[in-house]
Scaffold this motif. Structure first.
Motif, PDB file in Angstrom:
ATOM      1  N   ARG A  26      -0.142 -16.361   1.019  1.00  0.00           N
ATOM      2  CA  ARG A  26      -0.766 -15.416   1.942  1.00  0.00           C
ATOM      3  C   ARG A  26      -1.115 -14.115   1.222  1.00  0.00           C
ATOM      4  O   ARG A  26      -2.158 -13.521   1.489  1.00  0.00           O
ATOM      5  N   LYS A  86      -0.626 -25.003   7.335  1.00  0.00           N
ATOM      6  CA  LYS A  86      -1.407 -25.198   8.558  1.00  0.00           C
ATOM      7  C   LYS A  86      -1.333 -23.959   9.440  1.00  0.00           C
ATOM      8  O   LYS A  86      -2.359 -23.517   9.982  1.00  0.00           O
ATOM      9  N   LEU A  87      -0.145 -23.389   9.594  1.00  0.00           N
ATOM     10  CA  LEU A  87      -0.011 -22.182  10.397  1.00  0.00           C
ATOM     11  C   LEU A  87      -0.825 -21.029   9.807  1.00  0.00           C
ATOM     12  O   LEU A  87      -1.459 -20.263  10.533  1.00  0.00           O
ATOM     13  N   THR A  89      -3.535 -21.249   7.851  1.00  0.00           N
ATOM     14  CA  THR A  89      -4.974 -21.471   7.987  1.00  0.00           C
ATOM     15  C   THR A  89      -5.425 -21.331   9.442  1.00  0.00           C
ATOM     16  O   THR A  89      -6.520 -20.841   9.691  1.00  0.00           O
ATOM     17  N   ASP A  90      -4.579 -21.749  10.394  1.00  0.00           N
ATOM     18  CA  ASP A  90      -4.931 -21.554  11.806  1.00  0.00           C
ATOM     19  C   ASP A  90      -5.049 -20.074  12.133  1.00  0.00           C
ATOM     20  O   ASP A  90      -5.975 -19.647  12.813  1.00  0.00           O
ATOM     21  N   LYS A  91      -4.110 -19.276  11.630  1.00  0.00           N
ATOM     22  CA  LYS A  91      -4.150 -17.836  11.865  1.00  0.00           C
ATOM     23  C   LYS A  91      -5.377 -17.220  11.194  1.00  0.00           C
ATOM     24  O   LYS A  91      -6.037 -16.363  11.762  1.00  0.00           O
ATOM     25  N   ASN A  92      -5.697 -17.688   9.993  1.00  0.00           N
ATOM     26  CA  ASN A  92      -6.858 -17.178   9.270  1.00  0.00           C
ATOM     27  C   ASN A  92      -8.152 -17.568   9.977  1.00  0.00           C
ATOM     28  O   ASN A  92      -9.092 -16.779  10.053  1.00  0.00           O
ATOM     29  N   ASN A  93      -8.210 -18.777  10.527  1.00  0.00           N
ATOM     30  CA  ASN A  93      -9.398 -19.225  11.258  1.00  0.00           C
ATOM     31  C   ASN A  93      -9.603 -18.411  12.534  1.00  0.00           C
ATOM     32  O   ASN A  93     -10.727 -18.107  12.912  1.00  0.00           O
ATOM     33  N   LYS A  94      -8.510 -18.046  13.212  1.00  0.00           N
ATOM     34  CA  LYS A  94      -8.627 -17.207  14.406  1.00  0.00           C
ATOM     35  C   LYS A  94      -9.171 -15.831  14.041  1.00  0.00           C
ATOM     36  O   LYS A  94     -10.002 -15.283  14.749  1.00  0.00           O
ATOM     37  N   THR A  95      -8.703 -15.281  12.930  1.00  0.00           N
ATOM     38  CA  THR A  95      -9.186 -13.979  12.476  1.00  0.00           C
ATOM     39  C   THR A  95     -10.665 -14.056  12.133  1.00  0.00           C
ATOM     40  O   THR A  95     -11.439 -13.161  12.484  1.00  0.00           O
TER      41      THR A  95
END
Length: 108
Positions: A26, A86-87, A89-95
C-alpha cells in the motif's frame, strides 16, 4: 500437541507477515519510481523467506517435525496475502470510482 500448537503459531506468523506485506504494498502504491517498487517487492520476498526461516528454525529448536508448520506458514502467507490484496484493490477501485464521478476533483 506440540505439533498442533506449532502449526497454529506458524499460521499466525504467516498472517502477520502477510499483513505487513500488504502495508508495504500500500505504501508503494502511489510511487512512480521503478526502483522504489522493486525495493518494496524485494522487501516483501525477504519477509516471506524470513518468516519461513523462523518457522523452520523454531521447529528444529523445539524438535518438532517441520513440514506441517511450514505448510501452515505458507498457507497464512498466501491465502491472507490474497485476501489483503483483494481488500486493498477494492478500496483503491472505490477511490478511483469516486474520483471519476467527481470529474477528477478529489474534493468533490
Amino acid at each position: 500437541m506440540k505439533l498442533i500448537s506449532m502449526c497454529a503459531a506458524a499460521l499466525l506468523l504467516g498472517v502477520l507477515v502477510a499483513f505487513i506485506n500488504s502495508r508495504l504494498s500500500r505504501s508503494a502504491l502511489g510511487k512512480t519510481s521503478v526502483t522504489a517498487i522493486m525495493a518494496v517487492n524485494f522487501a516483501r520476498l525477504l519477509l516471506d523467506a524470513l518468516c519461513l526461516g523462523v518457522v523452520y528454525g523454531a521447529c528444529r529448536l523445539l524438535e518438532v517435525k517441520f513440514i506441517a508448520p511450514l505448510i501452515a506458514a505458507a498457507l497464512g502467507l498466501s491465502v491472507c496475502g490474497l485476501l489483503f490484496l483483494k481488500l486493498m484493490t477494492d478500496k483503491n477501485n472505490k477511490t478511483d470510482a469516486v474520483d471519476t464521478e467527481n470529474g477528477g476533483d478529489m474534493l468533490g
